[in-house]
Design a protein around this motif. Structure first.
Motif, PDB file in Angstrom:
ATOM      1  N   LEU A  75      85.569-134.443  81.153  1.00 22.47           N
ATOM      2  CA  LEU A  75      84.239-134.736  81.632  1.00 22.47           C
ATOM      3  C   LEU A  75      83.381-135.612  81.248  1.00 22.47           C
ATOM      4  CD1 LEU A  75      81.911-131.478  82.626  1.00 22.47           C
ATOM      5  CD2 LEU A  75      81.143-133.767  81.821  1.00 22.47           C
ATOM      6  N   SER A  76      83.224-136.695  82.137  1.00 22.73           N
ATOM      7  CA  SER A  76      82.314-137.860  81.554  1.00 22.73           C
ATOM      8  C   SER A  76      81.061-138.100  82.145  1.00 22.73           C
ATOM      9  CB  SER A  76      83.306-138.984  81.656  1.00 22.73           C
ATOM     10  OG  SER A  76      82.597-140.409  81.527  1.00 22.73           O
ATOM     11  N   THR A  77      79.962-137.994  81.689  1.00 19.80           N
ATOM     12  CA  THR A  77      78.800-138.382  82.217  1.00 19.80           C
ATOM     13  C   THR A  77      78.692-139.722  82.828  1.00 19.80           C
ATOM     14  OG1 THR A  77      77.861-138.740  79.927  1.00 19.80           O
ATOM     15  CG2 THR A  77      77.513-136.597  81.013  1.00 19.80           C
ATOM     16  N   SER A  78      79.182-140.648  81.858  1.00 21.26           N
ATOM     17  CA  SER A  78      79.228-142.162  82.475  1.00 21.26           C
ATOM     18  C   SER A  78      80.000-142.156  83.661  1.00 21.26           C
ATOM     19  CB  SER A  78      79.783-142.947  81.381  1.00 21.26           C
ATOM     20  OG  SER A  78      81.159-142.654  81.012  1.00 21.26           O
ATOM     21  N   PHE A  79      81.059-141.514  83.882  1.00 19.55           N
ATOM     22  CA  PHE A  79      81.840-141.667  85.206  1.00 19.55           C
ATOM     23  C   PHE A  79      80.938-141.027  86.388  1.00 19.55           C
ATOM     24  CE2 PHE A  79      84.600-139.591  88.352  1.00 19.55           C
ATOM     25  CZ  PHE A  79      85.211-140.474  88.686  1.00 19.55           C
ATOM     26  N   ILE A  80      80.235-140.055  86.033  1.00 18.60           N
ATOM     27  CA  ILE A  80      79.372-139.452  87.277  1.00 18.60           C
ATOM     28  C   ILE A  80      78.279-140.412  87.476  1.00 18.60           C
ATOM     29  CG2 ILE A  80      77.929-137.542  87.610  1.00 18.60           C
ATOM     30  CD1 ILE A  80      79.372-135.974  85.620  1.00 18.60           C
ATOM     31  N   THR A  81      77.961-141.153  86.495  1.00 17.20           N
ATOM     32  CA  THR A  81      76.779-142.119  86.876  1.00 17.20           C
ATOM     33  C   THR A  81      77.209-143.361  87.589  1.00 17.20           C
ATOM     34  OG1 THR A  81      75.632-141.413  84.837  1.00 17.20           O
ATOM     35  CG2 THR A  81      75.286-143.642  85.872  1.00 17.20           C
ATOM     36  N   GLU A  82      78.350-143.708  87.102  1.00 16.89           N
ATOM     37  CA  GLU A  82      79.080-144.836  88.000  1.00 16.89           C
ATOM     38  C   GLU A  82      79.364-144.563  89.384  1.00 16.89           C
ATOM     39  OE1 GLU A  82      79.471-148.283  87.112  1.00 16.89           O
ATOM     40  OE2 GLU A  82      78.260-147.491  85.319  1.00 16.89           O
ATOM     41  N   MET A  83      79.809-143.371  89.730  1.00 18.24           N
ATOM     42  CA  MET A  83      80.181-142.828  90.983  1.00 18.24           C
ATOM     43  C   MET A  83      78.919-142.872  91.897  1.00 18.24           C
ATOM     44  SD  MET A  83      83.385-142.455  91.273  1.00 18.24           S
ATOM     45  CE  MET A  83      83.209-144.211  90.269  1.00 18.24           C
ATOM     46  N   HIS A  84      77.818-142.359  91.233  1.00 21.14           N
ATOM     47  CA  HIS A  84      76.645-142.154  92.188  1.00 21.14           C
ATOM     48  C   HIS A  84      75.962-143.655  92.184  1.00 21.14           C
ATOM     49  CE1 HIS A  84      75.935-137.586  90.473  1.00 21.14           C
ATOM     50  NE2 HIS A  84      76.993-137.901  91.339  1.00 21.14           N
ATOM     51  N   LYS A  85      76.183-144.544  91.548  1.00 25.33           N
ATOM     52  CA  LYS A  85      75.812-145.764  91.726  1.00 25.33           C
ATOM     53  C   LYS A  85      76.606-146.358  92.837  1.00 25.33           C
ATOM     54  CE  LYS A  85      74.981-147.554  87.010  1.00 25.33           C
ATOM     55  NZ  LYS A  85      75.294-148.555  85.830  1.00 25.33           N
ATOM     56  N   ARG A  86      77.825-146.080  93.358  1.00 23.15           N
ATOM     57  CA  ARG A  86      78.605-146.510  94.332  1.00 23.15           C
ATOM     58  C   ARG A  86      78.471-145.569  95.547  1.00 23.15           C
ATOM     59  NH1 ARG A  86      80.340-147.697  89.732  1.00 23.15           N
ATOM     60  NH2 ARG A  86      82.225-149.356  89.258  1.00 23.15           N
ATOM     61  N   GLY A  87      77.562-144.484  95.366  1.00 22.56           N
ATOM     62  CA  GLY A  87      77.239-143.615  96.499  1.00 22.56           C
ATOM     63  C   GLY A  87      78.468-142.572  96.871  1.00 22.56           C
ATOM     64  N   VAL A  88      79.299-142.440  95.749  1.00 16.86           N
ATOM     65  CA  VAL A  88      80.402-141.417  95.779  1.00 16.86           C
ATOM     66  C   VAL A  88      79.955-140.196  95.043  1.00 16.86           C
ATOM     67  CG1 VAL A  88      82.871-140.926  95.181  1.00 16.86           C
ATOM     68  CG2 VAL A  88      82.047-143.116  95.808  1.00 16.86           C
ATOM     69  N   LYS A  89      80.313-138.964  95.732  1.00 16.14           N
ATOM     70  CA  LYS A  89      79.950-137.780  95.227  1.00 16.14           C
ATOM     71  C   LYS A  89      80.885-137.120  94.029  1.00 16.14           C
ATOM     72  CE  LYS A  89      76.719-135.997  98.814  1.00 16.14           C
ATOM     73  NZ  LYS A  89      76.563-134.904  99.802  1.00 16.14           N
ATOM     74  N   VAL A  90      80.604-136.547  93.083  1.00 11.12           N
ATOM     75  CA  VAL A  90      81.543-136.191  92.158  1.00 11.12           C
ATOM     76  C   VAL A  90      81.659-134.685  92.081  1.00 11.12           C
ATOM     77  CG1 VAL A  90      82.352-135.825  89.539  1.00 11.12           C
ATOM     78  CG2 VAL A  90      81.127-138.154  90.709  1.00 11.12           C
ATOM     79  N   VAL A  91      82.719-134.117  92.725  1.00  9.28           N
ATOM     80  CA  VAL A  91      82.920-132.804  93.016  1.00  9.28           C
ATOM     81  C   VAL A  91      83.981-132.091  92.306  1.00  9.28           C
ATOM     82  CG1 VAL A  91      83.110-130.864  94.797  1.00  9.28           C
ATOM     83  CG2 VAL A  91      81.821-132.929  95.156  1.00  9.28           C
ATOM     84  N   PRO A  92      84.042-131.803  90.978  1.00 12.04           N
ATOM     85  CA  PRO A  92      85.188-131.531  90.175  1.00 12.04           C
ATOM     86  C   PRO A  92      86.036-130.106  90.806  1.00 12.04           C
ATOM     87  CG  PRO A  92      83.423-131.575  88.746  1.00 12.04           C
ATOM     88  CD  PRO A  92      82.932-131.798  90.369  1.00 12.04           C
ATOM     89  N   PHE A  93      87.261-130.140  90.664  1.00 14.99           N
ATOM     90  CA  PHE A  93      87.968-128.885  91.202  1.00 14.99           C
ATOM     91  C   PHE A  93      88.281-128.029  90.251  1.00 14.99           C
ATOM     92  CE2 PHE A  93      91.425-131.888  89.852  1.00 14.99           C
ATOM     93  CZ  PHE A  93      92.554-131.086  89.357  1.00 14.99           C
ATOM     94  N   LEU A  94      88.058-126.841  90.469  1.00 15.20           N
ATOM     95  CA  LEU A  94      88.356-125.722  89.639  1.00 15.20           C
ATOM     96  C   LEU A  94      89.833-125.142  89.648  1.00 15.20           C
ATOM     97  CD1 LEU A  94      87.199-123.589  87.588  1.00 15.20           C
ATOM     98  CD2 LEU A  94      86.484-122.208  89.640  1.00 15.20           C
ATOM     99  N   SER A  95      90.648-125.243  88.671  1.00 18.46           N
ATOM    100  CA  SER A  95      91.876-124.795  88.948  1.00 18.46           C
ATOM    101  C   SER A  95      92.499-123.659  87.895  1.00 18.46           C
ATOM    102  CB  SER A  95      92.862-125.974  88.690  1.00 18.46           C
ATOM    103  OG  SER A  95      94.154-125.797  88.780  1.00 18.46           O
TER     104      SER A  95
END
Length: 531
Positions: A75-95
């Motif tokens: 789990l990475s907050t920086s990754f989430i931030t980078e995805m949002h900059k790109r207009g990509v939603k981050v929806v983790p999967f629960l397995s």
């Protein structure tokens, strides 16, 4: 998801509608899972998709032994931030990673689990959750639905709730297929990601395709028959294959599509496309003297192997089904496993922006470039007709579009053979007023007359305001004088026009749609600088 079970005067005619931009926020829905690699490589993995994704579903959520939420070290907050900059939603999967008892613990503690997930959405600015509990059975059906219901109730409306469900083309109601109440799950979720793969799976003693055509279509039809709305069905696309060894010591081991070329090149594999299943198949033999290749935990020791996998042709066939069945879009398992070049075509085929008759055509890239600009479209669904000649009406339409004049108005040009109800009348009027196209004798336009190559040269030279430079001799052996001489010479001097073998231009020959696509792509940048 295979790893979990493994662990356990012209322009080409454009008579239809303008093209649509293929950006991450447009077109058919597209998501993919992120499991392999580390957080440090995740951003690059998404960037390689060339703005094709709406949602990325990373491996951020696991389960504790009591069924409560466990956050992974990825789990990475920086990754989430980078995805949002790109207009990509981050929806983790629960397995539950195929662990039945762990999955049941999650369902037993579903109230607490749902609350924990809702809290995680807020704390880490996540965009939802993709529920992927597998290897449960019919006894867990109601509890599974209730977990998804709770998530929908606890998460804000703008947060996604989606569910990965087993492909079920045979309509099984018991076993792990029976744990999914498709209709009720869809009632409480944004979409169901149908895992339309693993038709032949890890441990399966029978070699066969990962996702045959009939298996995939049957999986879609089952979802529809259960009452799931089309706009809530996401078709799962496998980015992996499976391999079997003839002595029975390897049964369905997973191989990423990205590693298939290396494997086949090393051992001289022979690839065939199985038309019946619309799947790729390869056979290869590892000699006792060959170096042992290791892919993941799989060692390719001496023996004969059969590999079923997904190549460009088979993936395109699956992408076509989204339009055929009017589905929401696709999901894929998983990023980093795709073969090189996958994202060069994926979004186009997902959104029906391709032509069956221009695959491998010499002007194929030019045609697609014109499609993207909205200057040229097809002559029929999935058909471009590249060798079909242009007409004068089509030329007027395309030039008007290319110059950005389509929204302008113009008085009637008054051509006697272009009645008020002619499909191209407005464009012909605009083109006449702009001065880059003219009529013939007797106030006629001849809209259905084919455009010759010399007319095309004259029209474009006039449009680009190109003048001839001092020259010695004729531009082509069959262009030595005449009304189009100066235009053809100027276009050749500018490097826009070329001729045929032997130095011929064939001025009276018709201009094909493919030829014009190529020409328009060459001058596209010049058109943007015109006053």
């Amino acid at each position: 998801m295979w790893l979990k079970r493994t662990i356990i005067g012209l322009v080409t005619a454009a008579m239809l509608v303008p093209g649509v931009s293929t950006q991450a926020a447009e077109g058919k829905f597209n998501m993919s899972y992120l499991y392999f690699g580390s957080t440090s490589t995740y951003v690059d993995s998404v960037d390689r998709t060339k703005n094709s994704l709406h949602v990325v579903s990373p491996d951020f959520f696991n389960l504790n032994t009591d069924g409560t939420l466990k956050l992974t070290t990825k789990l990475s907050t920086s990754f989430i931030t980078e995805m949002h900059k790109r207009g990509v939603k981050v929806v983790p999967f629960l397995s539950n990673h195929w662990d039945r008892e762990l999955g049941r613990k999650a369902l037993q503690n579903r109230e607490q689990l749902a609350t924990q997930l809702a809290d995680a959405m807020q704390k880490y600015n996540l965009d939802g959750v993709n529920v992927d509990l597998e290897n449960l059975n019919e006894a867990d059906r109601a509890n599974y639905v209730d977990l998804v219901r709770l998530l929908r109730a606890k998460l804000p409306a703008q947060k996604e709730v989606s569910v990965a469900v087993a492909a079920n083309p045979r309509g099984f109601q018991i076993g792990w297929h029976g744990s999914y109440d498709y209709k009720k799950l869809s009632d409480y979720s944004d979409y169901l990601m149908v895992m339309a793969y693993d038709e032949n799976y890890s441990g399966d003693t029978t070699a066969g395709p990962v996702a045959s055509d009939s298996f995939v279509k049957g999986s879609i039809q089952y979802a529809l028959d259960q009452g799931v709305p089309r706009n809530k069905i996401v078709l799962g696309i496998p980015f992996f294959g499976r391999v079997w060894k003839s002595d029975g010591t390897m049964n369905g081991a997973g191989v990423s599509n990205s590693r298939v070329p290396e494997l086949l090149a090393k051992y001289g594999g022979r690839v065939v496309y199985d038309a019946a299943t619309k799947s790729a198949k390869a056979t290869f033999t590892v000699k006792p003297t060959d170096e042992v290749l290791v892919i993941g935990s799989t060692r390719f020791t001496a023996g004969t192997y059969t590999l079923w996998f997904e190549n460009e042709t088979s993936i395109k066939e699956k992408l076509r089904l989204v339009e055929k069945y009017q589905l929401k879009g696709t999901g894929s398992w998983s990023l980093t496993q795709e073969a090189d070049g996958t994202w060069d075509y994926y979004s186009r085929w997902l959104n029906g922006r391709y032509f069956e008759d221009t695959e491998n055509h010499w002007a194929g890239n030019d045609i697609l470039a014109m499609l993207d600009k909205g200057w040229m479209v097809g002559t029929a669904p999935l058909k471009f007709s590249p060798e079909k000649p242009l007409t004068r009406a089509q030329a007027a339409v395309i030039l008007v579009k290319a110059l950005g004049l389509e929204e302008q108005s113009a008085p009637s040009a008054g051509f006697r053979d272009v009645p008020a109800n002619h499909w191209a009348k407005r464009h012909i009027d605009i083109a006449k007023q702009a001065g880059f196209i003219s009529g013939l004798e007797y106030n006629l336009f001849a809209p259905e007359q084919n455009v010759s190559r010399q007319e095309m040269a004259s029209m474009l030279a006039r449009l680009l305001k190109i003048e001839t430079q001092p020259s010695v001799g004729a531009p082509f052996v069959d262009v030595t004088d005449g009304w189009s001489f100066e235009a053809i010479l100027a276009m050749k001097q500018e490097g826009i026009l070329s001729g045929y073998e032997g130095g011929y231009f064939r001025p009276l020959a018709g201009t094909t749609r493919a030829e014009m696509a190529s020409l328009m792509n060459r001058i596209a940048e010049r058109l943007t600088t015109l006053p």
